[in-house]
Design a protein around this motif. Structure first.
Motif, PDB file in Angstrom:
ATOM      1  N   GLY A 218      35.809  48.337  38.066  1.00 32.79           N
ATOM      2  CA  GLY A 218      35.183  47.539  38.713  1.00 32.79           C
ATOM      3  C   GLY A 218      35.183  47.703  40.023  1.00 32.79           C
ATOM      4  O   GLY A 218      35.887  48.935  40.492  1.00 32.79           O
ATOM      5  N   ALA A 219      34.437  47.037  41.236  1.00 30.98           N
ATOM      6  CA  ALA A 219      33.982  47.477  43.382  1.00 30.98           C
ATOM      7  C   ALA A 219      35.430  46.085  43.413  1.00 30.98           C
ATOM      8  O   ALA A 219      36.142  46.294  44.133  1.00 30.98           O
ATOM      9  CB  ALA A 219      33.121  46.795  43.035  1.00 30.98           C
ATOM     10  N   TYR A 220      35.937  44.786  42.427  1.00 28.07           N
ATOM     11  CA  TYR A 220      36.717  43.960  43.733  1.00 28.07           C
ATOM     12  C   TYR A 220      37.229  43.467  41.992  1.00 28.07           C
ATOM     13  O   TYR A 220      37.112  43.552  41.146  1.00 28.07           O
ATOM     14  CB  TYR A 220      36.300  43.013  44.393  1.00 28.07           C
ATOM     15  CG  TYR A 220      34.521  42.535  43.477  1.00 28.07           C
ATOM     16  CD1 TYR A 220      35.316  40.844  43.036  1.00 28.07           C
ATOM     17  CD2 TYR A 220      33.754  43.254  43.445  1.00 28.07           C
ATOM     18  CE1 TYR A 220      34.214  40.689  42.310  1.00 28.07           C
ATOM     19  CE2 TYR A 220      32.767  42.196  42.958  1.00 28.07           C
ATOM     20  CZ  TYR A 220      33.233  40.854  42.025  1.00 28.07           C
ATOM     21  OH  TYR A 220      31.721  40.380  41.294  1.00 28.07           O
ATOM     22  N   ASP A 221      38.715  42.793  42.468  1.00 29.74           N
ATOM     23  CA  ASP A 221      39.349  42.285  41.755  1.00 29.74           C
ATOM     24  C   ASP A 221      38.986  41.161  41.213  1.00 29.74           C
ATOM     25  O   ASP A 221      38.649  40.370  42.062  1.00 29.74           O
ATOM     26  CB  ASP A 221      40.604  41.673  42.288  1.00 29.74           C
ATOM     27  CG  ASP A 221      42.016  41.655  41.401  1.00 29.74           C
ATOM     28  OD1 ASP A 221      41.742  42.364  39.931  1.00 29.74           O
ATOM     29  OD2 ASP A 221      42.714  40.682  41.380  1.00 29.74           O
ATOM     30  N   GLY A 222      38.899  40.725  40.213  1.00 29.42           N
ATOM     31  CA  GLY A 222      38.290  39.550  39.139  1.00 29.42           C
ATOM     32  C   GLY A 222      37.026  39.427  39.016  1.00 29.42           C
ATOM     33  O   GLY A 222      36.479  38.289  38.653  1.00 29.42           O
ATOM     34  N   GLN A 223      36.584  40.451  39.779  1.00 25.30           N
ATOM     35  CA  GLN A 223      34.635  41.404  38.947  1.00 25.30           C
ATOM     36  C   GLN A 223      34.708  40.956  37.128  1.00 25.30           C
ATOM     37  O   GLN A 223      35.638  41.446  36.441  1.00 25.30           O
ATOM     38  CB  GLN A 223      34.485  42.590  39.118  1.00 25.30           C
ATOM     39  CG  GLN A 223      33.077  43.052  38.891  1.00 25.30           C
ATOM     40  CD  GLN A 223      32.404  44.153  39.424  1.00 25.30           C
ATOM     41  OE1 GLN A 223      32.859  44.897  40.174  1.00 25.30           O
ATOM     42  NE2 GLN A 223      31.257  44.573  39.302  1.00 25.30           N
ATOM     43  N   TYR A 224      33.706  40.316  36.500  1.00 21.39           N
ATOM     44  CA  TYR A 224      33.081  40.012  35.402  1.00 21.39           C
ATOM     45  C   TYR A 224      32.118  41.223  34.585  1.00 21.39           C
ATOM     46  O   TYR A 224      31.085  41.121  35.592  1.00 21.39           O
ATOM     47  CB  TYR A 224      32.766  39.099  35.233  1.00 21.39           C
ATOM     48  CG  TYR A 224      34.229  38.128  34.984  1.00 21.39           C
ATOM     49  CD1 TYR A 224      34.845  36.996  33.822  1.00 21.39           C
ATOM     50  CD2 TYR A 224      34.220  37.503  36.048  1.00 21.39           C
ATOM     51  CE1 TYR A 224      36.074  37.153  34.161  1.00 21.39           C
ATOM     52  CE2 TYR A 224      35.825  36.609  36.533  1.00 21.39           C
ATOM     53  CZ  TYR A 224      36.396  36.598  35.804  1.00 21.39           C
ATOM     54  OH  TYR A 224      37.305  35.384  35.339  1.00 21.39           O
TER      55      TYR A 224
ATOM     56  N   ARG B  66      37.626  41.607  33.009  1.00 25.76           N
ATOM     57  CA  ARG B  66      37.719  40.975  33.894  1.00 25.76           C
ATOM     58  C   ARG B  66      38.732  42.319  34.864  1.00 25.76           C
ATOM     59  O   ARG B  66      39.064  42.925  33.884  1.00 25.76           O
ATOM     60  CB  ARG B  66      38.502  40.014  33.774  1.00 25.76           C
ATOM     61  CG  ARG B  66      38.584  39.499  35.725  1.00 25.76           C
ATOM     62  CD  ARG B  66      39.801  38.173  34.838  1.00 25.76           C
ATOM     63  NE  ARG B  66      40.154  37.695  37.242  1.00 25.76           N
ATOM     64  CZ  ARG B  66      41.029  37.959  38.066  1.00 25.76           C
ATOM     65  NH1 ARG B  66      41.807  39.294  36.819  1.00 25.76           N
ATOM     66  NH2 ARG B  66      41.297  37.831  39.342  1.00 25.76           N
ATOM     67  N   TRP B  67      37.992  42.658  35.540  1.00 26.79           N
ATOM     68  CA  TRP B  67      38.495  43.850  36.292  1.00 26.79           C
ATOM     69  C   TRP B  67      39.952  43.488  36.755  1.00 26.79           C
ATOM     70  O   TRP B  67      40.214  42.703  38.227  1.00 26.79           O
ATOM     71  CB  TRP B  67      37.316  44.061  37.182  1.00 26.79           C
ATOM     72  CG  TRP B  67      38.132  45.826  38.240  1.00 26.79           C
ATOM     73  CD1 TRP B  67      38.306  45.509  39.248  1.00 26.79           C
ATOM     74  CD2 TRP B  67      38.291  46.671  37.601  1.00 26.79           C
ATOM     75  NE1 TRP B  67      39.238  46.998  39.108  1.00 26.79           N
ATOM     76  CE2 TRP B  67      38.962  47.770  38.647  1.00 26.79           C
ATOM     77  CE3 TRP B  67      38.079  47.415  36.322  1.00 26.79           C
ATOM     78  CZ2 TRP B  67      39.488  49.054  38.553  1.00 26.79           C
ATOM     79  CZ3 TRP B  67      38.398  48.952  35.913  1.00 26.79           C
ATOM     80  CH2 TRP B  67      38.886  49.848  37.564  1.00 26.79           C
ATOM     81  N   ASP B  68      41.250  44.255  36.273  1.00 22.30           N
ATOM     82  CA  ASP B  68      42.340  44.193  36.645  1.00 22.30           C
ATOM     83  C   ASP B  68      42.745  45.444  37.837  1.00 22.30           C
ATOM     84  O   ASP B  68      42.470  46.227  37.524  1.00 22.30           O
ATOM     85  CB  ASP B  68      43.311  44.032  36.107  1.00 22.30           C
ATOM     86  CG  ASP B  68      44.852  43.740  36.581  1.00 22.30           C
ATOM     87  OD1 ASP B  68      45.452  43.780  37.358  1.00 22.30           O
ATOM     88  OD2 ASP B  68      45.668  43.473  35.546  1.00 22.30           O
ATOM     89  N   ALA B  69      42.393  44.852  39.421  1.00 27.33           N
ATOM     90  CA  ALA B  69      42.776  46.007  40.102  1.00 27.33           C
ATOM     91  C   ALA B  69      43.603  46.351  40.084  1.00 27.33           C
ATOM     92  O   ALA B  69      44.268  47.725  40.487  1.00 27.33           O
ATOM     93  CB  ALA B  69      42.523  45.563  42.149  1.00 27.33           C
ATOM     94  N   ALA B  70      44.902  46.118  40.960  1.00 26.19           N
ATOM     95  CA  ALA B  70      46.141  46.318  39.986  1.00 26.19           C
ATOM     96  C   ALA B  70      46.344  47.416  38.913  1.00 26.19           C
ATOM     97  O   ALA B  70      46.709  48.489  39.450  1.00 26.19           O
ATOM     98  CB  ALA B  70      47.365  45.645  40.226  1.00 26.19           C
ATOM     99  N   ALA B  71      46.291  46.946  37.630  1.00 24.42           N
ATOM    100  CA  ALA B  71      45.784  47.945  36.661  1.00 24.42           C
ATOM    101  C   ALA B  71      45.154  49.635  36.424  1.00 24.42           C
ATOM    102  O   ALA B  71      45.590  49.590  35.966  1.00 24.42           O
ATOM    103  CB  ALA B  71      46.241  47.335  35.723  1.00 24.42           C
TER     104      ALA B  71
END
Length: 351
Positions: free
Chosen positions: A187-193, A202-207
Motif C-alpha cells: 500500500g502507499a499509505y496507512d488506511g488504503q483499501y 486495509r493497508w497497515d503501514a506499521a505492520a
C-alpha cells in the motif's frame, strides 16, 4: 523547478507540470509516483481473438507512469485496435506482452509524442517461458504465449489458452482498488483499501501488510476428551493424559483476552458428600491452576454442564497451553456412579 503548479502560472505550464501536479489525482505509489493501471468501468482493454495471429484490444482508459521526473500520463483508447503477432520460433515458444505505451521525446530517444497499444516481443527459449521486461512509461495489459511454429498457415494461436490477463487497476485516493492481476504490492499509505477478490483489505503501514477489513473473527478452537480418567486417585486434581484428553495450545490475540469454556458430565454418588470435578489449568505465557475458578463439579449427584470464564491481561502473541484435569473425593474406580465424561474445552478469542 522544485515546486510545480497547475492552472496557476499566467504564462502557461509545461507538460511535466500538468502530469506531476495532482490534476485528477489517482492512487499514489510513493511521494511522487502514481499507481499506474487501468481505470475500472466495464471491461477496459478487453482482448478478443480476431484471427489466427490477430488479437483485438477494446476501448478503455488508463494511467501510465513514467520515471519520477516524467510523472503519469492519462491515456484513452476510443476505438478497438487489432494487433498481429509474429510467427512462433522454429524450436521454442515465447511470451509476448500487449502493452499501452507512451512515447515522449523529452524523455526517450524515439523522437515522437504519442501513446499506442503495441506488442513487446519476448525471447524464444526453452520452458519455463518468461514475459519480456518492459521499457519505461509502459503498462502491461495482456501476456500471450506464442507456441513454437505458430503461424496463420498452421492454425495460429489458440486464444482460449494463450491469453493471460495482466491488467491491474487504479483509482482515485480513498477509492477501493478493484482486484486485478497480482496482489503482491504494498500500500502507499496507512488506511488504503483494496479488493482482494474475497473481501476488503486495509493497508497497515506499521505492520507493512494488507489486513482483512473488518478483521476476520478468529474461530474458536477446541479439544475433546477421548477416554475416561482412571479414577484411581482421590482428593487431588490430576492432569488427564494427553492421550485421554489432548492439550490445547493457542496464541494470545492482540486484545490479550479470551473466553475459556469447559463442559461435560461429572458424577459421584458414593456418598452425599462425595464430589467429582472436571477442570483445566494453564501453563506458558499465562498460568492458572486447577480449581474452583475454572471447573465444573458435582456433589453427591450428577451434573451435565458447562462453564465459561473470561481471562484478560494476557500477553499478546504469547503461547498458552491448557491441560484438562479431574478430581474425585472418594469412590475410586468401581464406585457408585463415579465418572468424568464427554469433556470439551474451548477457547474463544476476543478481538
Amino acid at each position: 523547478m522544485t515546486v510545480r503548479t497547475a492552472w496557476l502560472l499566467p504564462n502557461g505550464q509545461s507538460r511535466e507540470d500538468t502530469r506531476l501536479a495532482p490534476v485528477g489525482t489517482y492512487a499514489a505509489e510513493s511521494e511522487m509516483r502514481t499507481r499506474d493501471g487501468v481505470i475500472p468501468g466495464g471491461n477496459p482493454f478487453a482482448a478478443i481473438g480476431a484471427g489466427a495471429m490477430d488479437l483485438q484490444i477494446g476501448t478503455g482508459r488508463a494511467v501510465v507512469q513514467g520515471t519520477d521526473a516524467q510523472g503519469a500520463y492519462p491515456v484513452a483508447n476510443d476505438a478497438p485496435v487489432t494487433l498481429t503477432f509474429a510467427d512462433g520460433g522454429a524450436q521454442f515458444g515465447r511470451i509476448d506482452s500487449v502493452v499501452l505505451r507512451v512515447f515522449d521525446q523529452l524523455f526517450d530517444v524515439n523522437g515522437q509524442n504519442l501513446a499506442r497499444i503495441e506488442i513487446i516481443r519476448g525471447t524464444e527459449t526453452a520452458p519455463p517461458l518468461t514475459a519480456p521486461t518492459l521499457p519505461s512509461a509502459c503498462l502491461r495489459l495482456w501476456d500471450v504465449t506464442v507456441p513454437a511454429g505458430a503461424s496463420a498457415g498452421v492454425g495460429g494461436i489458440n486464444w482460449n489458452t494463450a491469453l493471460a490477463d495482466r491488467r491491474r487497476f487504479t483509482v482515485a485516493p480513498g477509492g477501493i482498488t478493484p482486484r486485478g492481476w497480482g496482489l503482491s504490492f504494498d500500500g502507499a499509505y496507512d488506511g488504503q483499501y483494496r479488493d482482494s477478490g474475497t473481501g476488503l483489505e486495509r493497508w497497515d503501514a506499521a505492520a507493512g501488510a494488507w489486513k482483512q477489513y473488518p478483521a476476520r473473527p478468529t474461530r474458536p478452537i477446541t479439544t475433546e476428551q477421548a477416554a475416561e480418567p482412571p479414577l484411581n486417585q482421590t482428593s487431588a486434581f490430576v492432569d488427564f493424559t494427553a492421550a485421554a484428553w489432548p492439550r490445547l495450545t493457542f496464541t494470545v490475540p492482540p486484545s490479550g483476552a479470551v473466553f475459556l469454556t469447559i463442559g461435560g458430565q461429572v458424577s459421584n454418588r458414593t456418598t452425599t458428600a462425595s464430589t467429582a470435578w472436571m477442570t483445566w489449568r494453564a501453563t506458558g505465557a499465562y498460568t492458572e491452576a486447577h480449581g474452583g475458578r475454572n471447573g465444573i463439579s458435582a456433589q453427591g449427584g450428577r451434573v451435565i454442564a458447562s462453564r465459561r470464564v473470561y481471562r484478560s491481561g494476557l500477553t499478546p502473541g504469547g503461547q498458552v497451553t491448557l491441560i484438562p484435569g479431574w478430581n474425585i473425593s472418594s469412590g475410586a474406580s468401581g464406585g457408585t456412579d463415579v465418572f468424568v465424561l464427554n469433556g470439551q474445552l474451548t477457547v474463544e478469542f476476543v478481538q
